[in-house]
Enzyme design. Structure first.
Site, short mmCIF file in Angstrom:
data_model
loop_
_atom_site.label_atom_id
_atom_site.label_comp_id
_atom_site.label_asym_id
_atom_site.label_seq_id
_atom_site.Cartn_x
_atom_site.Cartn_y
_atom_site.Cartn_z
N CYS A 121 0.79 -1.24 0.00
CA CYS A 121 0.00 0.00 0.00
C CYS A 121 0.82 1.28 0.00
CB CYS A 121 -0.95 0.00 1.18
SG CYS A 121 -2.25 -1.22 0.98
P1 NAD Z 1 -4.60 -8.70 -3.53
O1 NAD Z 1 -3.75 -8.61 -4.72
O2 NAD Z 1 -4.17 -9.47 -2.33
O3 NAD Z 1 -6.03 -9.28 -3.94
C1 NAD Z 1 -6.73 -8.87 -5.08
C2 NAD Z 1 -7.55 -10.07 -5.52
O4 NAD Z 1 -8.41 -9.68 -6.59
C3 NAD Z 1 -6.69 -11.21 -6.05
O5 NAD Z 1 -7.02 -12.38 -5.34
C4 NAD Z 1 -7.10 -11.32 -7.52
O6 NAD Z 1 -7.07 -12.62 -8.02
C5 NAD Z 1 -8.53 -10.79 -7.45
N1 NAD Z 1 -9.07 -10.39 -8.76
C6 NAD Z 1 -8.52 -9.57 -9.67
N2 NAD Z 1 -9.32 -9.49 -10.75
C7 NAD Z 1 -10.39 -10.29 -10.49
C8 NAD Z 1 -11.54 -10.64 -11.23
N3 NAD Z 1 -11.76 -10.18 -12.47
N4 NAD Z 1 -12.42 -11.49 -10.68
C9 NAD Z 1 -12.23 -11.98 -9.45
N5 NAD Z 1 -11.15 -11.69 -8.70
C10 NAD Z 1 -10.25 -10.87 -9.22
O7 NAD Z 1 -4.93 -7.21 -3.13
P2 NAD Z 1 -5.31 -6.66 -1.68
O8 NAD Z 1 -4.09 -6.51 -0.87
O9 NAD Z 1 -6.47 -7.43 -1.14
O10 NAD Z 1 -5.79 -5.19 -2.06
C11 NAD Z 1 -6.98 -4.96 -2.79
C12 NAD Z 1 -7.19 -3.46 -2.86
O11 NAD Z 1 -7.33 -2.92 -1.55
C13 NAD Z 1 -6.05 -2.68 -3.51
O12 NAD Z 1 -6.58 -1.59 -4.19
C14 NAD Z 1 -5.23 -2.23 -2.32
O13 NAD Z 1 -4.49 -1.07 -2.60
C15 NAD Z 1 -6.30 -1.95 -1.29
N6 NAD Z 1 -5.88 -2.09 0.11
C16 NAD Z 1 -5.05 -3.09 0.49
C17 NAD Z 1 -4.67 -3.20 1.82
C18 NAD Z 1 -3.72 -4.27 2.29
O14 NAD Z 1 -3.16 -4.13 3.39
N7 NAD Z 1 -3.47 -5.32 1.56
C19 NAD Z 1 -5.16 -2.29 2.77
C20 NAD Z 1 -6.04 -1.31 2.35
C21 NAD Z 1 -6.39 -1.21 1.01
#
Ligand code: NAD
Length: 422
Positions: free
Chosen positions: A264
């Site tokens: 992030c």
């Molecule tokens: P991640 O990469 O762990 O997970 C994203 C998921 O989305 C993956 O499992 C991927 O396969 C899935 N995906 C993508 N396209 C898809 C589709 N067409 N159909 C179904 N699934 C699909 O990401 P994350 O860490 O969970 O973060 C997600 C969002 O939240 C990002 O924008 C990130 O910046 C934000 N965020 C993350 C955190 C954190 O600590 N990880 C905290 C706050 C916000």
């Protein structure tokens, strides 16, 4: 309520499990059948403390699907939790958000009930109104705010204590321009009894970026002051204990060290800078925050050279590969630039991490991985990258240690010790 959660990474898994615990029926939508099978069997697809238990406890209210269009038709509320990685220029890559918006639009096409779509992924201000809404309207032929609802609900979880953050959030931000979605979202979060702040969609999107950018700024500031403290022989920890006692400032995110990583902070700061640049605004403070963050881990190398001028053929141990303790996430870990430099200089790297070695092997298959932290100590020098609690229970006697995180046991017992900022 029947809720679909799209994306089963950190944010989707935790959000879905938390909402299931609040009594809702969750359809996890993903692309990877193996991950979905794990969730269905009550197991977490990622390492996150307490998530297995929460998924197992709420198994009866959880189903999974790879078919997003059907999942939308079967649910009343949908959380978009897909990734928004960085483009080469620092802006965010919206491909995943665009793709799911198309499928959501197709699902809404024949959906008669009022359906609210919630953007939880971190997106630059204006993305929901400029991309998500137009794509869904085009695919569904239906109008946002009238036929279906839209909200922004940015996520603030910290990996390692994400479940706690869900249930005891400092605040829930809800950005929406329609009353119906606002009421639905407030009713979803009301049982948590945490502060709810409701704003416009683009304000909610900006709150997320402004929060992460500020925390990243605090870290780089503590690191820059820490560098100066070391030169002046002042203990930076004592300095920030005193600084943090001012209630206007606060004590958190003031541990001087080798900087921030993770999925992030680096990405969000880059995205804010790039997005600002695209509208003619120069965010020079944040550019400096990134600059400090890039140079900070490399300070370990200069201390290492002071002890071992030529690294070629030397064995250098690395303790910690995860970007922080209590996670197996290695995205933008500070171990990466450090290990790259060690390899470039011909050192043999032997690394240990209690949880992140499997993930790291995918990136670096050719370095040596130790079975225990103690095994690393026989190296010519050891670099501490992540402050795992177990590193406090080691006797570092006789070992050359360069510490990026301030592990007290190492400071106390190492044969030769340098901290990056102390
Ligand atoms: P991640 O990469 O762990 O997970 C994203 C998921 O989305 C993956 O499992 C991927 O396969 C899935 N995906 C993508 N396209 C898809 C589709 N067409 N159909 C179904 N699934 C699909 O990401 P994350 O860490 O969970 O973060 C997600 C969002 O939240 C990002 O924008 C990130 O910046 C934000 N965020 C993350 C955190 C954190 O600590 N990880 C905290 C706050 C916000």
């Amino acid at each position: 309520m029947k809720i679909s959660v799209i994306g089963t990474g950190y944010v989707g898994s935790v959000t879905g499990a938390g909402l299931a615990d609040l009594g809702h029926h969750i359809i996890f939508v993903g692309r990877d059948q193996k991950k979905l099978d794990l969730i269905q069997s009550g197991k977490s697809p990622i390492f996150e403390k307490g998530l297995d238990e929460l998924l197992a406890k709420n198994r009866d209210r959880i189903s999974t699907s790879t078919d997003m269009v059907s999942a939308i038709r079967e649910s009343e509320l949908c959380f978009i939790c897909v990734g928004t990685p960085s483009n080469a220029d620092g802006s965010i890559d919206l491909q995943q958000v665009r793709d799911v918006s198309v499928s959501i639009g197709k699902g809404l096409d024949s959906d008669d009930q009022y359906h609210t779509i919630v953007v939880k992924s971190t997106v630059f201000p204006g993305t929901t109104e400029g991309l998500v809404i137009p794509v869904i309207e085009r695919e569904s032929g239906k109008t946002a705010g009238i036929d279906w609802g839209i909200a922004s609900n940015p996520e603030f979880l910290k990996e390692g204590c994400a479940i706690e953050d869900f249930f005891q959030a400092d605040r829930v931000i809800i950005g929406t321009n329609d009353q119906k979605s606002r009421h639905i979202m407030e009713s979803i979060y009301e049982p948590l009894k945490v502060p709810i702040y409701t704003t416009s969609i683009r304000t909610a999107e900006m709150i997320k970026y402004a929060s992460n950018a500020f925390l990243a700024t605090k870290i780089s500031y503590a690191n820059e002051i820490g560098n100066l403290c070391k030169r002046l022989d002042i203990d930076t920890r004592d300095v920030f204990t005193g600084v943090g006692m001012d209630h206007r400032i606060g004590p958190d995110f003031f541990r001087s060290g080798i900087g921030f990583g993770g999925s992030c902070f680096p990405k969000d700061v880059r995205a804010l800078i790039a997005g600002a640049r695209s509208v003619g605004i120069d965010l020079s403070i944040l550019a400096s925050v990134l600059k400090v963050n890039e140079s900070q881990p490399l300070r370990m190398l200069s201390f290492l050279h002071a002890k071992i001028p030529a690294l070629h053929g030397k064995t250098i141990g690395v303790l910690g590969l995860a970007f922080k303790p209590d996670t197996d996430d290695i995205r933008e870990s500070r171990a990466i630039p450090v290990i790259d430099s060690l390899i470039r200089e011909g050192a043999e790297v032997v690394a240990y991490d209690p949880m992140a070695m499997d993930n790291f092997r995918g990136l670096y298959p050719n370095i040596r991985y130790a079975k225990t932290a103690e095994e690393v100590l026989s190296s010519d020098a050891v670099l501490i990258i992540t402050e795992w609690p177990e590193f406090e229970n080691i006797d570092y006697t006789g070992t050359v240690v360069i510490d990026g995180r301030r592990v007290d046991a190492a400071e106390r017992s190492a044969g030769w010790y340098q901290g990056v900022c102390w």
